[in-house]
Scaffold this motif. Sequence first.
Motif, PDB file in Angstrom:
ATOM      1  N   ALA A   5       0.690  -1.097   0.077  1.00 20.63           N
ATOM      2  CA  ALA A   5      -0.262   0.058   0.301  1.00 20.63           C
ATOM      3  C   ALA A   5       0.840   1.147  -0.103  1.00 20.63           C
ATOM      4  O   ALA A   5       0.459   2.464  -0.732  1.00 20.63           O
ATOM      5  CB  ALA A   5      -1.134  -0.096   1.165  1.00 20.63           C
ATOM      6  N   ILE A   6       1.810   1.426   0.855  1.00 18.89           N
ATOM      7  CA  ILE A   6       2.894   2.382   0.870  1.00 18.89           C
ATOM      8  C   ILE A   6       3.355   2.797  -0.689  1.00 18.89           C
ATOM      9  O   ILE A   6       3.347   3.702  -1.197  1.00 18.89           O
ATOM     10  CB  ILE A   6       4.064   2.281   1.799  1.00 18.89           C
ATOM     11  N   LEU A   7       3.797   1.638  -1.156  1.00 13.00           N
ATOM     12  CA  LEU A   7       4.487   1.673  -2.521  1.00 13.00           C
ATOM     13  C   LEU A   7       3.257   2.183  -3.655  1.00 13.00           C
ATOM     14  O   LEU A   7       3.678   2.983  -4.494  1.00 13.00           O
ATOM     15  CB  LEU A   7       5.175   0.354  -3.029  1.00 13.00           C
ATOM     16  N   GLY A   8       2.289   1.485  -3.449  1.00 12.21           N
ATOM     17  CA  GLY A   8       1.206   1.776  -4.531  1.00 12.21           C
ATOM     18  C   GLY A   8       0.648   3.332  -4.404  1.00 12.21           C
ATOM     19  O   GLY A   8       0.597   4.105  -5.378  1.00 12.21           O
ATOM     20  N   PHE A   9       0.543   3.740  -3.021  1.00  8.27           N
ATOM     21  CA  PHE A   9       0.025   5.284  -3.096  1.00  8.27           C
ATOM     22  C   PHE A   9       0.985   6.094  -3.236  1.00  8.27           C
ATOM     23  O   PHE A   9       0.692   7.227  -4.141  1.00  8.27           O
ATOM     24  CB  PHE A   9      -0.325   5.373  -1.728  1.00  8.27           C
ATOM     25  N   TYR A  18       1.282  11.615   7.343  1.00  9.30           N
ATOM     26  CA  TYR A  18      -0.011  11.611   7.671  1.00  9.30           C
ATOM     27  C   TYR A  18      -0.920  11.372   6.529  1.00  9.30           C
ATOM     28  O   TYR A  18      -2.092  10.551   6.711  1.00  9.30           O
ATOM     29  CB  TYR A  18      -0.341  13.166   8.235  1.00  9.30           C
ATOM     30  N   GLU A  19      -0.850  11.943   5.512  1.00  6.44           N
ATOM     31  CA  GLU A  19      -1.527  11.714   4.127  1.00  6.44           C
ATOM     32  C   GLU A  19      -1.658  10.341   3.800  1.00  6.44           C
ATOM     33  O   GLU A  19      -2.533   9.754   3.585  1.00  6.44           O
ATOM     34  CB  GLU A  19      -1.317  12.744   3.033  1.00  6.44           C
ATOM     35  N   LEU A  20      -0.512   9.729   3.769  1.00  4.59           N
ATOM     36  CA  LEU A  20      -0.472   8.534   3.257  1.00  4.59           C
ATOM     37  C   LEU A  20      -1.120   7.450   4.253  1.00  4.59           C
ATOM     38  O   LEU A  20      -1.748   6.731   4.055  1.00  4.59           O
ATOM     39  CB  LEU A  20       1.207   7.957   3.430  1.00  4.59           C
ATOM     40  N   ARG A  21      -1.106   7.823   5.568  1.00  2.94           N
ATOM     41  CA  ARG A  21      -1.628   6.915   6.730  1.00  2.94           C
ATOM     42  C   ARG A  21      -3.220   6.929   6.280  1.00  2.94           C
ATOM     43  O   ARG A  21      -3.822   5.939   6.584  1.00  2.94           O
ATOM     44  CB  ARG A  21      -1.353   7.393   8.020  1.00  2.94           C
ATOM     45  N   LYS A  22      -3.952   8.295   6.193  1.00  2.00           N
ATOM     46  CA  LYS A  22      -5.232   8.411   6.055  1.00  2.00           C
ATOM     47  C   LYS A  22      -5.479   7.717   4.610  1.00  2.00           C
ATOM     48  O   LYS A  22      -6.540   6.904   4.599  1.00  2.00           O
ATOM     49  CB  LYS A  22      -5.368   9.862   5.389  1.00  2.00           C
ATOM     50  N   ARG A  23      -4.813   7.518   3.686  1.00  2.86           N
ATOM     51  CA  ARG A  23      -5.158   6.733   2.721  1.00  2.86           C
ATOM     52  C   ARG A  23      -5.179   5.384   2.693  1.00  2.86           C
ATOM     53  O   ARG A  23      -5.795   4.593   2.351  1.00  2.86           O
ATOM     54  CB  ARG A  23      -4.376   7.205   1.218  1.00  2.86           C
ATOM     55  N   ILE A  24      -4.076   4.893   3.457  1.00  7.86           N
ATOM     56  CA  ILE A  24      -3.974   3.435   3.593  1.00  7.86           C
ATOM     57  C   ILE A  24      -5.016   2.966   4.865  1.00  7.86           C
ATOM     58  O   ILE A  24      -5.919   1.871   4.288  1.00  7.86           O
ATOM     59  CB  ILE A  24      -2.553   2.882   4.300  1.00  7.86           C
ATOM     60  N   THR A  25      -5.456   3.886   5.570  1.00  5.64           N
ATOM     61  CA  THR A  25      -6.568   3.541   6.492  1.00  5.64           C
ATOM     62  C   THR A  25      -7.840   3.394   5.649  1.00  5.64           C
ATOM     63  O   THR A  25      -8.741   2.690   5.933  1.00  5.64           O
ATOM     64  CB  THR A  25      -6.570   4.663   7.577  1.00  5.64           C
ATOM     65  N   ALA A  26      -8.028   4.563   4.933  1.00  4.09           N
ATOM     66  CA  ALA A  26      -9.256   4.407   3.945  1.00  4.09           C
ATOM     67  C   ALA A  26      -9.316   2.914   3.139  1.00  4.09           C
ATOM     68  O   ALA A  26     -10.408   2.607   3.109  1.00  4.09           O
ATOM     69  CB  ALA A  26      -9.174   5.575   3.154  1.00  4.09           C
ATOM     70  N   LEU A  27      -8.286   2.356   2.674  1.00  2.00           N
ATOM     71  CA  LEU A  27      -8.150   1.268   1.899  1.00  2.00           C
ATOM     72  C   LEU A  27      -8.491   0.144   2.809  1.00  2.00           C
ATOM     73  O   LEU A  27      -8.989  -0.916   2.337  1.00  2.00           O
ATOM     74  CB  LEU A  27      -6.937   1.130   1.137  1.00  2.00           C
ATOM     75  N   THR A  28      -7.831  -0.106   4.023  1.00  4.05           N
ATOM     76  CA  THR A  28      -7.655  -1.498   4.814  1.00  4.05           C
ATOM     77  C   THR A  28      -7.948  -1.077   6.210  1.00  4.05           C
ATOM     78  O   THR A  28      -8.199  -1.903   6.810  1.00  4.05           O
ATOM     79  CB  THR A  28      -6.247  -1.790   4.681  1.00  4.05           C
ATOM     80  N   GLY A  29      -8.093  -0.022   6.652  1.00  8.30           N
ATOM     81  CA  GLY A  29      -8.411   0.463   8.267  1.00  8.30           C
ATOM     82  C   GLY A  29      -9.645  -0.108   8.835  1.00  8.30           C
ATOM     83  O   GLY A  29      -9.764  -0.350   9.941  1.00  8.30           O
ATOM     84  N   HIS A  30     -10.747  -0.561   7.778  1.00  8.14           N
ATOM     85  CA  HIS A  30     -11.989  -1.120   8.368  1.00  8.14           C
ATOM     86  C   HIS A  30     -11.576  -2.381   9.231  1.00  8.14           C
ATOM     87  O   HIS A  30     -12.364  -3.013   9.749  1.00  8.14           O
ATOM     88  CB  HIS A  30     -13.048  -1.187   7.377  1.00  8.14           C
ATOM     89  N   VAL A  31     -10.649  -2.950   8.570  1.00  9.78           N
ATOM     90  CA  VAL A  31     -10.231  -4.330   9.153  1.00  9.78           C
ATOM     91  C   VAL A  31      -8.984  -4.179   9.947  1.00  9.78           C
ATOM     92  O   VAL A  31      -8.940  -4.832  10.847  1.00  9.78           O
ATOM     93  CB  VAL A  31     -10.044  -5.409   7.665  1.00  9.78           C
ATOM     94  N   SER A  37       2.779   3.665  14.788  1.00 10.26           N
ATOM     95  CA  SER A  37       3.882   2.534  15.295  1.00 10.26           C
ATOM     96  C   SER A  37       4.103   1.520  14.383  1.00 10.26           C
ATOM     97  O   SER A  37       5.340   0.760  14.540  1.00 10.26           O
ATOM     98  CB  SER A  37       3.355   1.985  16.679  1.00 10.26           C
ATOM     99  N   THR A  38       3.361   1.340  13.489  1.00  7.10           N
ATOM    100  CA  THR A  38       3.258   0.323  12.412  1.00  7.10           C
ATOM    101  C   THR A  38       3.661   1.087  11.055  1.00  7.10           C
ATOM    102  O   THR A  38       4.626   0.396  10.266  1.00  7.10           O
ATOM    103  CB  THR A  38       2.187  -0.388  12.190  1.00  7.10           C
ATOM    104  N   LEU A  39       3.235   2.085  10.800  1.00  8.25           N
ATOM    105  CA  LEU A  39       3.488   2.732   9.520  1.00  8.25           C
ATOM    106  C   LEU A  39       5.016   3.270   9.551  1.00  8.25           C
ATOM    107  O   LEU A  39       5.521   3.138   8.447  1.00  8.25           O
ATOM    108  CB  LEU A  39       2.665   4.059   9.252  1.00  8.25           C
ATOM    109  N   TYR A  40       5.361   4.015  10.337  1.00  8.03           N
ATOM    110  CA  TYR A  40       6.527   4.597  10.484  1.00  8.03           C
ATOM    111  C   TYR A  40       7.848   3.794  10.223  1.00  8.03           C
ATOM    112  O   TYR A  40       8.922   4.146   9.389  1.00  8.03           O
ATOM    113  CB  TYR A  40       6.868   5.859  11.265  1.00  8.03           C
ATOM    114  N   PRO A  41       7.990   2.477  10.942  1.00  9.07           N
ATOM    115  CA  PRO A  41       8.857   1.383  10.780  1.00  9.07           C
ATOM    116  C   PRO A  41       9.033   1.023   9.184  1.00  9.07           C
ATOM    117  O   PRO A  41      10.011   0.883   8.726  1.00  9.07           O
ATOM    118  CB  PRO A  41       8.530   0.583  11.793  1.00  9.07           C
TER     119      PRO A  41
END
Length: 176
Positions: A5-9, A18-31, A37-41
Amino acid sequence: MLELAILGFLYDTPLHGYELRKRITALTGHVRPVAESTLYPAIKRLEKAGMLARETRPGSVAAPRHVLTLTDAGRRELRRRLAHPERPEITDENRWFALLAFLRHLDDSDAQAGVLRRRLEFLEEPASFFYEGDRPLRAEELDDPFRRGILTVVRATSRAEVTWLRATLRSLGGGR
């Protein structure tokens, strides 16, 4: 799934964390909500591997922002992952959706069709969540309305996806 997801966005456009995290959450965050602490590493691992570059740009209102961009190595890695997904990216619905969200970045329609055929083959395998011995049970065989509901919803979703996969494969020239 997170690195994909990081590479794709970032293939789409440079983004700050922050914007990357929002987009990933919109794609996968419901699950699977994405925690900092996961994204930045994961970002740091990709940056260390030479797949991302970080650039400081002035903030529109506040302090300067670190904007992430995809390097040529990151673009190659994304296309590699899209062309040759691991089995869980094909079989796990949430990982599949993350893969599917970026499959357009794979420029080779034959490779796209190959990925879609793998998903179609998986969906066409006989399966159930519930068994009697080794035999998978159909929704109609269950007395439990809740389990019957699970199988009814899954069957309808699978039929819709199979229909879409076959139509898309035909449009890519790789249908059967």
